[in-house]
Design a protein around this motif. Structure first.
Motif, mmCIF file in Angstrom:
data_model
loop_
_atom_site.group_PDB
_atom_site.id
_atom_site.type_symbol
_atom_site.label_atom_id
_atom_site.label_comp_id
_atom_site.label_asym_id
_atom_site.label_seq_id
_atom_site.Cartn_x
_atom_site.Cartn_y
_atom_site.Cartn_z
ATOM 1 N N HIS A 59 0.988 -7.833 6.904
ATOM 2 C CA HIS A 59 1.967 -7.170 6.027
ATOM 3 C C HIS A 59 3.376 -7.647 6.362
ATOM 4 O O HIS A 59 3.745 -7.756 7.542
ATOM 5 C CB HIS A 59 1.886 -5.653 6.219
ATOM 6 C CG HIS A 59 0.589 -5.051 5.744
ATOM 7 N ND1 HIS A 59 0.456 -4.488 4.491
ATOM 8 C CD2 HIS A 59 -0.614 -4.936 6.352
ATOM 9 C CE1 HIS A 59 -0.792 -4.041 4.357
ATOM 10 N NE2 HIS A 59 -1.462 -4.308 5.472
ATOM 11 N N HIS A 60 4.154 -7.884 5.300
ATOM 12 C CA HIS A 60 5.541 -8.325 5.478
ATOM 13 C C HIS A 60 6.452 -7.563 4.532
ATOM 14 O O HIS A 60 6.026 -7.074 3.475
ATOM 15 C CB HIS A 60 5.672 -9.817 5.196
ATOM 16 C CG HIS A 60 4.945 -10.700 6.166
ATOM 17 N ND1 HIS A 60 5.339 -10.846 7.473
ATOM 18 C CD2 HIS A 60 3.851 -11.481 6.006
ATOM 19 C CE1 HIS A 60 4.517 -11.688 8.093
ATOM 20 N NE2 HIS A 60 3.598 -12.082 7.223
ATOM 21 N N PHE A 61 7.731 -7.505 4.912
ATOM 22 C CA PHE A 61 8.767 -6.910 4.072
ATOM 23 C C PHE A 61 9.948 -7.873 4.032
ATOM 24 O O PHE A 61 10.298 -8.488 5.041
ATOM 25 C CB PHE A 61 9.210 -5.559 4.637
ATOM 26 C CG PHE A 61 8.123 -4.516 4.621
ATOM 27 C CD1 PHE A 61 8.030 -3.610 3.574
ATOM 28 C CD2 PHE A 61 7.188 -4.458 5.643
ATOM 29 C CE1 PHE A 61 7.019 -2.659 3.560
ATOM 30 C CE2 PHE A 61 6.173 -3.509 5.637
ATOM 31 C CZ PHE A 61 6.091 -2.602 4.581
ATOM 32 N N VAL A 62 10.560 -7.994 2.848
ATOM 33 C CA VAL A 62 11.703 -8.890 2.722
ATOM 34 C C VAL A 62 12.699 -8.292 1.732
ATOM 35 O O VAL A 62 12.312 -7.709 0.714
ATOM 36 C CB VAL A 62 11.251 -10.300 2.261
ATOM 37 C CG1 VAL A 62 10.590 -10.263 0.889
ATOM 38 C CG2 VAL A 62 12.417 -11.276 2.266
ATOM 39 N N ASP A 63 13.977 -8.406 2.056
ATOM 40 C CA ASP A 63 15.048 -7.944 1.177
ATOM 41 C C ASP A 63 15.639 -9.144 0.451
ATOM 42 O O ASP A 63 16.020 -10.135 1.084
ATOM 43 C CB ASP A 63 16.141 -7.242 1.982
ATOM 44 C CG ASP A 63 15.654 -5.961 2.629
ATOM 45 O OD1 ASP A 63 14.979 -5.180 1.935
ATOM 46 O OD2 ASP A 63 15.946 -5.732 3.823
ATOM 47 N N VAL A 64 15.738 -9.027 -0.870
ATOM 48 C CA VAL A 64 16.248 -10.136 -1.679
ATOM 49 C C VAL A 64 17.354 -9.622 -2.586
ATOM 50 O O VAL A 64 17.419 -8.432 -2.885
ATOM 51 C CB VAL A 64 15.125 -10.782 -2.511
ATOM 52 C CG1 VAL A 64 13.997 -11.263 -1.609
ATOM 53 C CG2 VAL A 64 14.583 -9.811 -3.553
ATOM 54 N N VAL A 71 16.838 -5.780 -3.134
ATOM 55 C CA VAL A 71 15.561 -5.168 -3.486
ATOM 56 C C VAL A 71 14.588 -5.514 -2.368
ATOM 57 O O VAL A 71 14.494 -6.667 -1.959
ATOM 58 C CB VAL A 71 15.024 -5.693 -4.830
ATOM 59 C CG1 VAL A 71 13.613 -5.167 -5.094
ATOM 60 C CG2 VAL A 71 15.938 -5.298 -5.968
ATOM 61 N N ARG A 72 13.869 -4.508 -1.881
ATOM 62 C CA ARG A 72 12.894 -4.749 -0.817
ATOM 63 C C ARG A 72 11.510 -4.929 -1.426
ATOM 64 O O ARG A 72 11.046 -4.095 -2.208
ATOM 65 C CB ARG A 72 12.875 -3.606 0.186
ATOM 66 C CG ARG A 72 11.709 -3.682 1.176
ATOM 67 C CD ARG A 72 11.968 -2.911 2.435
ATOM 68 N NE ARG A 72 12.992 -3.597 3.252
ATOM 69 C CZ ARG A 72 13.226 -3.321 4.538
ATOM 70 N NH1 ARG A 72 12.531 -2.385 5.151
ATOM 71 N NH2 ARG A 72 14.154 -3.978 5.200
ATOM 72 N N PHE A 73 10.866 -6.016 -1.075
ATOM 73 C CA PHE A 73 9.490 -6.275 -1.493
ATOM 74 C C PHE A 73 8.558 -6.194 -0.292
ATOM 75 O O PHE A 73 8.879 -6.687 0.799
ATOM 76 C CB PHE A 73 9.357 -7.665 -2.119
ATOM 77 C CG PHE A 73 9.820 -7.742 -3.546
ATOM 78 C CD1 PHE A 73 8.977 -7.371 -4.588
ATOM 79 C CD2 PHE A 73 11.101 -8.187 -3.846
ATOM 80 C CE1 PHE A 73 9.399 -7.444 -5.908
ATOM 81 C CE2 PHE A 73 11.526 -8.264 -5.160
ATOM 82 C CZ PHE A 73 10.670 -7.889 -6.197
ATOM 83 N N HIS A 74 7.414 -5.601 -0.513
ATOM 84 C CA HIS A 74 6.309 -5.642 0.437
ATOM 85 C C HIS A 74 5.308 -6.661 -0.070
ATOM 86 O O HIS A 74 5.015 -6.710 -1.265
ATOM 87 C CB HIS A 74 5.639 -4.269 0.544
ATOM 88 C CG HIS A 74 4.311 -4.284 1.244
ATOM 89 N ND1 HIS A 74 3.114 -4.107 0.581
ATOM 90 C CD2 HIS A 74 3.991 -4.480 2.551
ATOM 91 C CE1 HIS A 74 2.116 -4.171 1.439
ATOM 92 N NE2 HIS A 74 2.610 -4.390 2.648
ATOM 93 N N TYR A 75 4.831 -7.524 0.823
ATOM 94 C CA TYR A 75 3.778 -8.460 0.430
ATOM 95 C C TYR A 75 2.812 -8.649 1.579
ATOM 96 O O TYR A 75 3.130 -8.384 2.745
ATOM 97 C CB TYR A 75 4.361 -9.800 -0.025
ATOM 98 C CG TYR A 75 5.007 -10.652 1.035
ATOM 99 C CD1 TYR A 75 4.304 -11.677 1.665
ATOM 100 C CD2 TYR A 75 6.344 -10.457 1.395
ATOM 101 C CE1 TYR A 75 4.904 -12.477 2.625
ATOM 102 C CE2 TYR A 75 6.955 -11.245 2.358
ATOM 103 C CZ TYR A 75 6.235 -12.248 2.975
ATOM 104 O OH TYR A 75 6.827 -13.044 3.927
ATOM 105 N N VAL A 76 1.614 -9.069 1.253
ATOM 106 C CA VAL A 76 0.552 -9.287 2.227
ATOM 107 C C VAL A 76 0.132 -10.745 2.145
ATOM 108 O O VAL A 76 0.049 -11.319 1.048
ATOM 109 C CB VAL A 76 -0.635 -8.340 1.964
ATOM 110 C CG1 VAL A 76 -1.782 -8.623 2.920
ATOM 111 C CG2 VAL A 76 -0.180 -6.888 2.104
ATOM 112 N N GLU A 77 -0.124 -11.332 3.304
ATOM 113 C CA GLU A 77 -0.406 -12.770 3.360
ATOM 114 C C GLU A 77 -1.611 -13.036 4.235
ATOM 115 O O GLU A 77 -1.854 -12.349 5.227
ATOM 116 C CB GLU A 77 0.818 -13.506 3.905
ATOM 117 C CG GLU A 77 0.655 -15.018 4.016
ATOM 118 C CD GLU A 77 1.955 -15.724 4.345
ATOM 119 O OE1 GLU A 77 1.914 -16.964 4.481
ATOM 120 O OE2 GLU A 77 3.005 -15.046 4.471
#
Length: 335
Positions: A59-64, A71-77
Motif C-alpha cells: 500500500h502506498h499514499f501520494v500527494d499530488v 489531492v491524496r491518492f491511495h494505490y496498491v502495487e
C-alpha cells in the motif's frame, strides 16, 4: 458546433432484461442481513503489505497537485518495478481490490508491474470537496501516475474508472500503450439502462449509500450474474466503508450525467484514442447490452487495433469470472 446524437433503441433481448430492472427490496434486505456482521477494516499506512493469491501487495499514499493544495491518492502495487506497467482502475462500489486476482497473476507469472489506485472519493483516497468532473479527476489521476514515475503504461478499467480512463487515453495518448476498456457505455446509449445516475446523485439526501453494506448488496444484487465468494464480498463492503465515501462519491453524479459522458465520448474522445483497444464487457451485462459493442472497430477510427471480448457473467466480471478476465487482460497485452 457540438453535434447531438439519438439514443439507440434497445435490442429485443436487452429490452426484456430491463423489465423489473431494479432488485426487490426484500432480496436486498436478505443479502444485507447475510453480511451484517462485517466490520470496517483499519486504514492502511504507507508501506503496509498483505498477501493475496500468494503475492505481496504493498500500500502506498501520494500527494499530488490538485484540489486546494493537493489531492491524496491511495494505490496498491505488486510486481517488479522494472516490469512493464499495467494500471487498473475500478468502478462503483469498488476499489483497487476489484483487480487483485489479475494483478497477482500478471505480476507473479509474467513480471508486470501492476498498480491499482483508489479513485478520488473512493477507498482510502482523497474525499474532500473539489473537482469531481470525470475529466478533472482524470487529469489529477494522470498527474499521480506521472508523479510515481510512470511515463507509459497499459490501462485496464471497469465501469466508472473507465470514464476517467477515456479522458486519459484521449488527452495523453503518448502515455497509454494499450487500453483494456471495461463495462461502460461506448458509442450507443439509452437512458433506460442508467437509472443509477439519478439514484446516486441524490444519495446524500435519500440515504441510499448511508449503510455501506446494504448499498453494496443493492448494486451487486442488481447486476451480478455469477456468485462471488463470500470472503471477497466482505472485502468489497469493507473497502466501501471508509469514512467519507458516501458523501464524496455522489459528487461525481452531481458534476455530470451519463448523457453528458456519452455525448462527450461521441463528439470528442473516440477519435482521440491512438492505442490498441480491447473492449471488455460482461456477456450477460444488464446495463450495457453486448449488441451495442459488435461494431466497436467502426467507433474508434484512429486506434490501430480494436477488438471485443465478452466475459462470462454480469457487470462484475472481474470477480465473477476472475480467470477469464485475467486471460482477456493477457490478450490485451499482446495486441
Amino acid at each position: 458546433m457540438t453535434q447531438t446524437h439519438q439514443y439507440t433503441e434497445l435490442p429485443e433481448r436487452a429490452a426484456k432484461a430491463v423489465e423489473n430492472f431494479l432488485p426487490r427490496e426484500d432480496k436486498i434486505d436478505e443479502r444485507a442481513r447475510q453480511f451484517s456482521h462485517v466490520k470496517p477494516r483499519d486504514a492502511d499506512k504507507e508501506g503496509d503489505t498483505e498477501q493475496l493469491d500468494g503475492v505481496t501487495f504493498t500500500h502506498h499514499f501520494v500527494d499530488v497537485p490538485g484540489d486546494h493544495e493537493t489531492v491524496r491518492f491511495h494505490y496498491v502495487e505488486t510486481g517488479p518495478e522494472s516490469g512493464e506497467a499495467v494500471v487498473f482502475l475500478h468502478g462503483i462500489p469498488d476499489s483497487w481490490f476489484q483487480w487483485h486476482h489479475q494483478m497477482a497473476t500478471l505480476s507473479r507469472d509474467q513480471g508486470y508491474r501492476c498498480i491499482a489506485p483508489d479513485l478520488k472519493g473512493y477507498g482510502q483516497s482523497e474525499k474532500k470537496p473539489g473537482d469531481y468532473r470525470h475529466e478533472g479527476a482524470a487529469e489529477q489521476l494522470y498527474g499521480m501516475l506521472k508523479q510515481i514515475g510512470l511515463q507509459q503504461y497499459n490501462l485496464v478499467t471497469h465501469d466508472r474508472g473507465t470514464v476517467q480512463a477515456d479522458y486519459i487515453a484521449a488527452h495523453h495518448p503518448e502515455s497509454v500503450l494499450r487500453y483494456g476498456r471495461g463495462e461502460q457505455h461506448l458509442y450507443h446509449f439509452n437512458p433506460v439502462l442508467a437509472p443509477q445516475g439519478d439514484i446516486f446523485m441524490d444519495a446524500p439526501y435519500t440515504g441510499i449509500m448511508s449503510d455501506p453494506t446494504r448499498f453494496v448488496c443493492f448494486v451487486y444484487t442488481w447486476i451480478t450474474k455469477r456468485p462471488i465468494p463470500d470472503d471477497e464480498f466482505v472485502r468489497v463492503i469493507q473497502e466501501f466503508s471508509y469514512p467519507g465515501i458516501t458523501k464524496a462519491v455522489p459528487r461525481y453524479f452531481n458534476s455530470s450525467s451519463f448523457r453528458a459522458e456519452w455525448l462527450d465520448r461521441r463528439n470528442r474522445l473516440l477519435a482521440m484514442w491512438k492505442c490498441p483497444v480491447l473492449i471488455m464487457q460482461g456477456y450477460d451485462s444488464r446495463t450495457q447490452p453486448r449488441e451495442f459493442y459488435e461494431k466497436a472497430r467502426e467507433y474508434i477510427p484512429n486506434a490501430p487495433d480494436v477488438q471485443v471480448e465478452y466475459m462470462p457473467g454480469g457487470h462484475f466480471w472481474t470477480l465473477e469470472s476472475a480467470e477469464e478476465t485475467t486471460k482477456a487482460v493477457q490478450k490485451l497485452l499482446k495486441m
